[in-house]
Design a protein around this motif. Structure first.
Motif, mmCIF file in Angstrom:
data_model
loop_
_atom_site.group_PDB
_atom_site.id
_atom_site.type_symbol
_atom_site.label_atom_id
_atom_site.label_comp_id
_atom_site.label_asym_id
_atom_site.label_seq_id
_atom_site.Cartn_x
_atom_site.Cartn_y
_atom_site.Cartn_z
ATOM 1 N N ALA A 72 38.072 74.695 29.487
ATOM 2 C CA ALA A 72 37.366 75.842 30.064
ATOM 3 C C ALA A 72 36.972 76.822 28.972
ATOM 4 O O ALA A 72 35.861 77.351 28.965
ATOM 5 C CB ALA A 72 38.252 76.525 31.103
ATOM 6 N N LYS A 73 37.897 77.062 28.033
ATOM 7 C CA LYS A 73 37.572 78.017 26.964
ATOM 8 C C LYS A 73 36.386 77.532 26.147
ATOM 9 O O LYS A 73 35.545 78.325 25.733
ATOM 10 C CB LYS A 73 38.786 78.212 26.047
ATOM 11 C CG LYS A 73 39.897 78.986 26.692
ATOM 12 C CD LYS A 73 40.960 79.391 25.672
ATOM 13 C CE LYS A 73 42.113 80.055 26.414
ATOM 14 N NZ LYS A 73 43.339 80.032 25.635
ATOM 15 N N ILE B 208 33.143 78.090 28.241
ATOM 16 C CA ILE B 208 32.612 79.444 28.325
ATOM 17 C C ILE B 208 32.363 80.026 26.937
ATOM 18 O O ILE B 208 32.014 81.185 26.813
ATOM 19 C CB ILE B 208 33.522 80.394 29.132
ATOM 20 C CG1 ILE B 208 34.916 80.448 28.545
ATOM 21 C CG2 ILE B 208 33.576 79.976 30.574
ATOM 22 C CD1 ILE B 208 35.819 81.381 29.329
ATOM 23 N N TRP C 154 43.076 71.431 30.500
ATOM 24 C CA TRP C 154 41.968 72.026 31.230
ATOM 25 C C TRP C 154 41.722 73.482 30.855
ATOM 26 O O TRP C 154 40.592 73.963 30.941
ATOM 27 C CB TRP C 154 42.083 71.806 32.749
ATOM 28 C CG TRP C 154 43.189 72.457 33.507
ATOM 29 C CD1 TRP C 154 43.601 73.760 33.464
ATOM 30 C CD2 TRP C 154 44.010 71.836 34.491
ATOM 31 N NE1 TRP C 154 44.610 73.987 34.337
ATOM 32 C CE2 TRP C 154 44.894 72.821 34.986
ATOM 33 C CE3 TRP C 154 44.101 70.542 35.002
ATOM 34 C CZ2 TRP C 154 45.855 72.547 35.964
ATOM 35 C CZ3 TRP C 154 45.048 70.283 35.979
ATOM 36 C CH2 TRP C 154 45.908 71.278 36.455
ATOM 37 N N THR C 155 42.779 74.157 30.416
ATOM 38 C CA THR C 155 42.566 75.529 29.975
ATOM 39 C C THR C 155 41.668 75.558 28.734
ATOM 40 O O THR C 155 40.732 76.357 28.652
ATOM 41 C CB THR C 155 43.906 76.215 29.649
ATOM 42 O OG1 THR C 155 44.766 76.062 30.766
ATOM 43 C CG2 THR C 155 43.709 77.678 29.347
ATOM 44 N N VAL D 55 32.149 75.594 35.815
ATOM 45 C CA VAL D 55 33.531 75.899 35.458
ATOM 46 C C VAL D 55 34.350 76.245 36.692
ATOM 47 O O VAL D 55 35.551 76.440 36.611
ATOM 48 C CB VAL D 55 33.642 77.085 34.466
ATOM 49 C CG1 VAL D 55 33.064 76.696 33.145
ATOM 50 C CG2 VAL D 55 32.970 78.307 35.003
ATOM 51 N N LYS E 54 36.290 72.917 37.101
ATOM 52 C CA LYS E 54 37.237 73.979 37.404
ATOM 53 C C LYS E 54 38.571 73.578 36.785
ATOM 54 O O LYS E 54 38.767 72.432 36.431
ATOM 55 C CB LYS E 54 37.388 74.063 38.919
ATOM 56 C CG LYS E 54 38.184 75.238 39.420
ATOM 57 C CD LYS E 54 38.081 75.254 40.911
ATOM 58 C CE LYS E 54 38.821 76.375 41.545
ATOM 59 N NZ LYS E 54 38.347 76.511 42.927
ATOM 60 N N GLU E 55 39.503 74.517 36.665
ATOM 61 C CA GLU E 55 40.757 74.158 36.002
ATOM 62 C C GLU E 55 41.652 73.363 36.948
ATOM 63 O O GLU E 55 42.600 73.880 37.513
ATOM 64 C CB GLU E 55 41.463 75.418 35.519
ATOM 65 C CG GLU E 55 40.675 76.102 34.434
ATOM 66 C CD GLU E 55 41.521 77.080 33.648
ATOM 67 O OE1 GLU E 55 42.739 77.131 33.863
ATOM 68 O OE2 GLU E 55 40.947 77.794 32.808
#
Lengths: 273, 441, 294
Positions: B415-416, B419, B411-412, B270, B214-215
């Motif tokens: 995550a990108k 996904i 972290w952003t 995520v 998770k972020e």
């Protein structure tokens, strides 16, 4: 047909509103073993109060949190509604030059992001020596909820025709008596709404409670549940559910009970004669 | 009103007794050690700490013992762990003497030191407040690095946290696997064998592996250790940004592949934090998982559904071993008016004797080498021994004050990549660009 | 003691006025003051120099800031709209009295009695893709075949957050509208019926004018809360995945406590405040109905 549709919609709404709550209540009665089973079970077998025991006795602090919450909430609500009723009545009846301006000012105070209020208010409370006391919360809640109460109540007072009070004054009542004997009773649904609002807002308030409270002398239930939820690792869903149930149920019973005795349906008969 | 189910209570009591007995009839849980009389006293000491249940079991009795023996009153203020940092910042930023001792997560140390919230503990500020030579030699080097900022030591270790691999021994043997995976390739192939759809309805019922992405900080812990395992770093010792170099890209690619290519971790990673990992592991959804040492206690609790079926080992390696170093540390607030007394308390709470006591009571392990040699530990707490190897490979996150700022871009972008919005190379290049911009200011 | 009308009025409001304005507006001015300075806690050697509007300029030049604004507006608009519509429907259904109405009202109120943070944690747990109850039930009754990744799919995540907020806040709007409906004097309806008006006409010419004010009140009360919604996003997604659910409040939090950039954090607070203020004023000016109903 219309009645049936009405019933379906209401039942659906109740299910959606209730489902997560019901799930929490069920979980609060499960053993730790059962909380972790998959597929999830809907009836605890065996049901147990171990979660409640843990947060009230073993870890011990929830009994203090509950007491603090009750005291702070009730007192803050009474102050808020008390002061707010008079202020909003005044805004409603008397046309000041700055009527709109003050109202806007009140509304503005709700727009301030609480995060920017945190540090200044902490400093103020520290200077007043009120950190870690219930007084700090009562003061804070009254101050922050007054604008809401005033706005709400003004709206309700506006809808009550002034002719009623004028009629009473002609009959010899003082302004004050007119207010308390005629206007207030008529605005009961509004008063009840404002009362419930303030009650629930104070009961659930979390941001300032977290900042101003340091020990069991003043910590409230929301802070308690945050401690359980914010535990870095050891989140026990049973305990969290028990805490959440403790927070919700009193409000639930109160709301039902309050409405039965105060809220009336459509007003009738007040203006006749 | 229902009464507590006596049968359940009875089972739990018996379970506790059996568990305790099973630890060895010779085990007696020691009582809190007696502190030496402090040279500097004060009327009271205020400690800001977390409200973890484990701390109540060990820290609080220690503080109570200290209070009794020295006459110094100790007031502890507890915050939920996730809110501790915000509260510390709010109070310490004003310079108020509210707190004397503060408990900090390892990542707070550089930023609090830079902001002047805490004072050095190596004698430079006050000759009395200094680590002993003995302690300096006893702590693992990584631990000393983690508390150092601009050449000075700013905190003292209380507990440790390193990433470990957990696995279900029974599920592994059902799949014909002997022990835990020790390399990345083994992790992939074992996880593939352990990801199953039992009833053929298209829904995976058991996942081979799980981690937190998770972020938030937990995601960076995963990434950090994978990069170390691949032989790289996020920011190297000279301060250069190395987060987009081949080892790091490999690490991110590995995370992405586990989720999207091999499909052995749930897509929901995520969104996972540690709570999700332990919930999923205990209810059997994950055959293996990466988590912190705390989960061991949960798995082996008397009422745990998977008691006795869990194994724990070092994380798999690529070029070398690696696991993110976490942990909690004590510091002294700069605004405190009782610094010397505070130091006495810290010395006591983090002493060798106290650490042993804490391990018995709350399963906390210090970053001390001598801890693993203690006869009591070897006799009664042998489950800690795998951690010794883990600590040798422990890798902290970059100990710079800007960590609070550069976390979010990292972290952003992770995550990108997870996904599928960007390739790992693109994502990390963007991170590097942003980091260079922030760090050059 | 014989007070004039005016004096009586001032007496009634003065206590509230002084307390509220004094205590609440000071932090606002303090935040505005801070926003014009540079203050980064981890770089104390930089001091606190006055930098004018530099913080704001940097903010407006950051592309992510505009993405955050867009997402915040989407969330605010959609959730308030849905809440108003749903609350209106329920209020109308319940206004004329229903069997067991107290219990029903209590049940509908339940979501609002949970603090947003608690609701967020519970929903995150319920919506977990692997062991969450919601996916379990939906698959069991056949609505979906595979578990949905509610919070991990960018397009879905923001809407799930809207959904949780609607679930949680609709009762709030419902109470306001319901009380508003119940204040309408019954005689108006009776008189209208005697005059031969249809149900629709009664609704249009009596109910709506009264309700307009309360809808405005509900909107103005929801607006600031929606624009500064923090807990739900922070707990459920942390702003992810990939920053697709970041809103003003979480971005402000990151700047204030993450970066320890107090100057920038204050600017964001002021921006949030100004947005709320301007929208509120615009709505009041354009939607304010007639004064009182004498």
């Amino acid at each position: 047909m219309e009645e049936k549709l009405k019933h379906i919609v209401i039942v659906l709404a109740c299910i959606i509103a209730f489902f997560p709550i019901g799930w929490i209540i069920i979980t609060s009665l499960k053993t730790r073993f059962e909380v972790y089973t998959y597929p999830p079970t809907f009836i605890p077998y065996p049901p147990t109060l171990r979660s409640y025991y843990e947060i009230y006795q073993a870890r011990g602090n929830f009994k203090y949190y509950a007491l603090n919450s009750v005291i702070v909430t009730i007192i803050s609500t009474f102050f808020t509604i008390g002061l707010g009723t008079f202020a909003s009545y005044s805004f409603s009846r008397f046309k000041f030059k700055f009527n709109e301006f003050f109202l806007l000012l009140f509304l503005t105070t709700r727009m301030i992001p609480p995060m920017s209020l945190a540090v200044p208010f902490y400093i103020i409370m520290k200077k007043l020596g009120l950190v870690d006391t219930k007084y700090s919360l009562i003061l804070m809640y009254t101050v922050t909820n007054l604008p809401l109460a005033i706005w709400l109540l003004k709206g309700f007072f506006d809808e009550i025709p002034q002719v009623l009070e004028d009629a009473a004054k002609v009959d010899g009542c003082s302004r004050f008596t007119a207010l308390t004997h005629i206007t207030l009773p008529l605005s009961r649904p509004g008063l009840a709404a404002a009362f419930i609002f303030t009650l629930i807002i104070c009961w659930n308030e979390f941001l300032f409670a977290r900042i101003f409270t340091l020990s069991t002398a003043s910590k409230t239930l929301p802070v308690g549940i945050a401690e359980l939820l914010g535990a870095e690792y050891e989140l026990d869903w049973g305990n969290v559910s028990a805490a959440a149930t403790t927070i919700i149920l009193p409000m639930f019973f109160f709301a039902v009970f309050l409405q039965k005795h105060i809220v009336k349906g459509i007003l009738g008969g007040a203006v006749k004669g | 009103m229902a009464f507590p189910n006596l049968k359940v209570v009875g089972i739990m009591v018996v379970g506790c007794v059996v568990f305790t007995a099973s630890l060895g009839l010779t085990q007696e849980i020691p009582s809190p050690p007696t502190p030496p009389q402090p040279m500097y006293k004060s009327e009271k000491i205020v400690v800001a700490m977390r409200a973890e249940f484990s701390d109540y079991k060990s820290l609080v009795p220690l503080m109570q013992k200290f209070e009794k023996e020295t006459g110094i009153r100790i007031e502890h203020i507890d915050y939920p762990a996730v809110a501790l940092r915000d509260n510390l910042i709010t109070v310490l930023a004003t310079g108020a003497p509210t707190y004397d001792v503060v408990l900090m997560d390892i990542v707070f140390i550089p930023e609090f030191a830079a902001a002047g919230f805490i004072i050095p503990l190596d004698g430079s500020k006050d000759p009395f407040i200094a680590y002993t030579k003995d302690d300096l030699a006893d702590y693992f080097p990584g631990c000393i690095d983690a508390v150092t900022y601009k050449g000075h030591l700013y905190a003292k270790d209380y507990s440790s946290d390193i990433g470990m691999l957990y696995y279900r021994k029974d599920l592994l043997s059902d799949a014909g696997l002997g022990g835990p995976p020790t390399t990345w390739d083994e992790l992939i192939s074992y996880a593939k064998k352990l990801t199953k759809d039992f009833n053929g309805d298209g829904v995976t019922d058991q996942w081979g592996y799980a981690f937190t992405a998770k972020e938030y900080e937990g995601c960076l812990c995963i990434f950090n250790e994978l990069v170390a395992q691949a032989g790289g770093s996020l920011i190297d010792k000279q301060g250069n940004v190395t987060v987009n170099e081949p080892p790091a890209v490999k690490a991110l690619q590995f995370m992405v592949d586990l989720r999207n290519k091999y499909k052995v971790v749930p897509p929901g990673v995520v969104n996972y934090t540690e709570k999700d990992i332990h919930t999923g592991f205990i209810n059997g959804k994950f055959a293996m998982a990466r988590n912190w040492p705390y989960m061991w206690g949960m798995c082996e609790a008397p009422d745990s559904p998977i008691r006795g079926k869990v194994g724990m080992s070092k994380l798999p390696r690529l070029k070398q071993g690696g696991s993110t170093m976490g942990g909690w540390f004590f510091g002294i607030a700069a605004g405190s008016k009782r610094k010397r007394a505070a130091w006495e308390l810290i010395k006591y709470l983090t002493s060798r004797e106290s650490s042993v006591y804490m391990c018995y009571k709350s399963a906390d392990i210090p970053y001390r080498r001598s801890f693993f040699e203690d006869p009591r530990v070897k006799r009664d707490l042998s489950w800690v021994l795998p951690f010794k190897d883990g600590m040798k490979d422990a890798v902290p996150r970059p100990s710079i004050p800007e960590w609070g700022t550069i976390k979010k871009p990292l972290w952003t972008e992770i995550a990108k990549a997870l996904i599928g919005q960007k390739t790992p190379k693109q994502a990390l290049n963007d991170v590097a660009e942003e980091w260079k911009r922030i760090l050059s200011k | 003691m014989h007070l004039t009308d005016k004096q009586f009025a001032y007496l009634l409001i003065l206590p509230s006025l002084t307390v509220v304005l004094g205590l609440m507006l000071y932090p606002l001015f303090y935040a505005a003051y801070l926003s014009l300075h540079q203050l980064i806690l981890t770089r104390p050697w930089l001091g606190t120099p006055f930098v004018g509007f530099q913080n704001y300029i940097i903010l407006f030049k950051t592309p992510f800031f505009w993405q955050v604004i867009k997402q915040t507006f989407y969330f605010t608009a959609v959730s308030i709209l849905l809440e108003l519509i749903l609350a209106l429907i329920f209020a109308l259904l319940m206004a004329r009295g229903v069997k067991g109405e107290n219990i029903i009202r209590g049940v509908i109120l339940l979501p609002w009695m949970l603090a947003p943070a608690v609701a967020a944690v519970i929903w995150t747990w319920l919506l977990n893709d692997v062991y969450g109850v919601i996916n379990y039930i939906l698959i069991k009754i056949g609505i979906i075949r595979k578990p949905l990744l509610w919070l991990g799919t960018p397009e879905l995540a923001l809407n799930v957050i809207v959904g949780v907020d609607v679930w949680q806040k609709t009762p709030f709007v419902f109470i306001i509208l319901l009380a508003g409906l119940q204040i309408i004097p019954g005689e108006l309806y009776e008189a209208g019926q005697i005059d031969g008006a249809s149900k629709w006409q009664l609704f249009r010419y009596i109910t709506i004018p009264y309700l307009r004010y309360f809808i405005l009140v509900a909107f103005l009360l929801r607006l600031p809360i929606a624009l500064r919604m923090f807990d739900i996003v922070y707990i459920m997604t942390g702003g992810g995945p990939g920053g697709s659910t970041d809103v003003l409040a979480t971005y402000t939090y990151y700047k204030t406590f993450g970066e320890m950039n107090i100057g920038m954090g204050s600017s964001l607070s002021i921006v949030t405040f100004l947005i709320t203020f301007i929208i509120s004023i615009v709505c009041i000016k354009f939607l304010k109905p007639r004064e009182g109903m004498s």
